[in-house]
Design an enzyme around this catalytic site. Sequence first.
Site, PDB file in Angstrom:
ATOM      1  N   HIS B  12       0.818  -1.224   0.000  1.00 57.11           N
ATOM      2  CA  HIS B  12       0.000   0.000   0.000  1.00 57.11           C
ATOM      3  C   HIS B  12       0.846   1.267   0.000  1.00 57.11           C
ATOM      4  O   HIS B  12       0.456   2.276   0.583  1.00 57.11           O
ATOM      5  CB  HIS B  12      -1.023  -0.036   1.142  1.00 57.11           C
ATOM      6  CG  HIS B  12      -0.422  -0.168   2.523  1.00 57.11           C
ATOM      7  ND1 HIS B  12      -0.946  -0.999   3.482  1.00 57.11           N
ATOM      8  CD2 HIS B  12       0.640   0.428   3.091  1.00 57.11           C
ATOM      9  CE1 HIS B  12      -0.214  -0.900   4.589  1.00 57.11           C
ATOM     10  NE2 HIS B  12       0.755  -0.037   4.376  1.00 57.11           N
ATOM     11  N   HIS B  59      -1.631   4.582   9.700  1.00 57.50           N
ATOM     12  CA  HIS B  59      -0.319   5.224   9.876  1.00 57.50           C
ATOM     13  C   HIS B  59      -0.481   6.479  10.731  1.00 57.50           C
ATOM     14  O   HIS B  59      -0.382   7.594  10.245  1.00 57.50           O
ATOM     15  CB  HIS B  59       0.292   5.566   8.518  1.00 57.50           C
ATOM     16  CG  HIS B  59       0.446   4.373   7.621  1.00 57.50           C
ATOM     17  ND1 HIS B  59      -0.618   3.789   6.970  1.00 57.50           N
ATOM     18  CD2 HIS B  59       1.537   3.638   7.284  1.00 57.50           C
ATOM     19  CE1 HIS B  59      -0.178   2.751   6.257  1.00 57.50           C
ATOM     20  NE2 HIS B  59       1.119   2.636   6.440  1.00 57.50           N
ATOM     21  N   HIS B 196      10.827  -3.475   3.229  1.00 54.46           N
ATOM     22  CA  HIS B 196      11.151  -2.051   3.213  1.00 54.46           C
ATOM     23  C   HIS B 196      11.529  -1.567   4.604  1.00 54.46           C
ATOM     24  O   HIS B 196      11.022  -2.056   5.605  1.00 54.46           O
ATOM     25  CB  HIS B 196      10.052  -1.188   2.611  1.00 54.46           C
ATOM     26  CG  HIS B 196       8.732  -1.119   3.359  1.00 54.46           C
ATOM     27  ND1 HIS B 196       7.990  -2.220   3.718  1.00 54.46           N
ATOM     28  CD2 HIS B 196       8.001  -0.054   3.772  1.00 54.46           C
ATOM     29  CE1 HIS B 196       6.866  -1.826   4.309  1.00 54.46           C
ATOM     30  NE2 HIS B 196       6.858  -0.514   4.370  1.00 54.46           N
ATOM     31  N   GLU B 243       4.963  -5.427   8.321  1.00 53.91           N
ATOM     32  CA  GLU B 243       3.585  -5.312   7.799  1.00 53.91           C
ATOM     33  C   GLU B 243       3.102  -6.611   7.170  1.00 53.91           C
ATOM     34  O   GLU B 243       1.894  -6.844   7.070  1.00 53.91           O
ATOM     35  CB  GLU B 243       3.502  -4.204   6.737  1.00 53.91           C
ATOM     36  CG  GLU B 243       3.637  -2.813   7.302  1.00 53.91           C
ATOM     37  CD  GLU B 243       3.609  -1.725   6.219  1.00 53.91           C
ATOM     38  OE1 GLU B 243       3.591  -0.555   6.591  1.00 53.91           O
ATOM     39  OE2 GLU B 243       3.610  -2.041   5.012  1.00 53.91           O
TER      40      GLU B 243
END
Lengths: 130, 283
Positions: B12, B59, B196, B243
Site C-alpha cells: 500500500h 499510519h 522495506h 507489515e
Amino acid sequence: MTQKPYDDIPGTFVFDADRSREGYWLNQFCISLRQEKNRQAFRDDPEAHMSRFAMTEDQKQAVRDRDWNRLLELGGNIYYTSKLAAFDGIVFQDLAAMMSHMSRDDYRKMMVEGGRKIEGNRYKSEWEKE
Amino acid sequence: MARITAGIACSHVPAIGVAMDQGITDQPYWQPVFKGFEFSRKWNEENKPDVVFLVYNDHCTAFDASVIPTFAIGCAADFTPADEGFGPRPVPVVKGHQKLASHIAQSVILDEFDLTIMNEMEVDHGLTVPLSVMFGDRKPGDDWGTLVIPLAVNVVQYPAPTANRCYNLGKAIRRAIDSYPEDLNVHIYGTGGMSHQLQAERAGLINAEWDQNFMDMLVNEPDKARKIDHVEFLRETGSEGIEMVMWLVMRGALDEKVTEVHRHYHVPASNTAVGHLILENHG
C-alpha cells in the site's frame, strides 16, 4: 536496559514500548502537524507550539536541529517524524536519503537499482568490520 | 450464504496513490509498477466482490500514539479518506457493510479474538491505495464499486501481533463469514509490505529473494509462513517489512489449497518492494 533480540540489527531503531514511552510527547507533537491549524501555530512561533507538549530539552533540540536520526533515538517513530519533514517540504524518499547519509541522487539510484542489499546489513557486527 | 472467493495481497505504498492521483502512471518510473496491476483490474471486473474485507494498518491517522489497538474492525456506515498532512486523497468515501461487520465482530470475539470496535473511523492510504490498485481511478462522489469492512492491525509499535496469531484470526474471520446467511461474494485483502525500511541508517533495505520465498510459502505452505518470527521480519525485510503479518490474516481465511492466478513483484516504488498476489479460493 536488558538486551533485546533485535538490538543487533544495524542502523535500525525498533519502536518498542520503551521507545514509545520515551517518545510519547515528541510523537504527539509531530502528529499535531497533520493539521493545518497546528502547522500555522508552529510556523508562527515554533517554541510556543513545542511548549504545548511535554518534550525533553534534548527532544526539542533535535526538533530545532532537524536531526532526523537523533529524533528516532529519542523515541520518535518514523511515521510521526515524517510529518515534521513534510512540514519542511521534504518528501519521504529524501528524508530516507538524509537518515542514511546519502545524497538524494545516490539514494534514488540505489533504490532504482534494487535497494539497499541485505548482504552485510543483517548484523551490527557486519558494520563494525568496515 | 456469504463466501470468500479470493484473497488478495497488495502493498500500500502511498506513492502509488499519489502517482494515480496525479495521472503519472505511464511515466517510465511507474510504468512497470502499474503494468503488473492491469491483469488484476480485469480479473476484479470479472470477479466483482460484493464486500471486501480489508486488512491494513493505520499510519497514525485514526490512531495516534494515545490509542494503539492491536486489531480494530470498522463497523461504521462509511469511512472518510483522511487528511494525512497533504489534504485527503481525491477518492470516494468508503462504504461499509454494517450488518456483516457487526456479525464478524461478534462471531470473532466469541471465538476468543478480542477486537476493538470502531463505529467512527477515518481511513488513510493503507486502505485506499489497495482499493485504487484493484478498482482503478475513482473520484470523490463516485462509488468504489464494493462495500468494505476495514480491519486495522497495529504494526507501528512493536510488537505487532504474531504471524501465527494473524493466521488464526484469519481462520476465525472465515468461520464468521461462512456463517452469514446473505448471499455475498467476499474478497479478503492482506495489505502492506513487502521488504522495506523507512527509517535510520539502514533505510532503503530491500530483500527480493526473501520476498519471493515468502510469497511461495504463503501460497503453498502457509503452515511454514505463520511460524516466521518478528526478529526475522525485522532483520531480513526491514523494520517496516513486519507489515507482512497482515498477509497472514488473508491467508488464514482461505482454504489450505488455493490457486495462484496472478503474481506481481517490482522494486522499487519509492522506498519499498511492491508485492501483489491474487489467490482464488474454492471453498
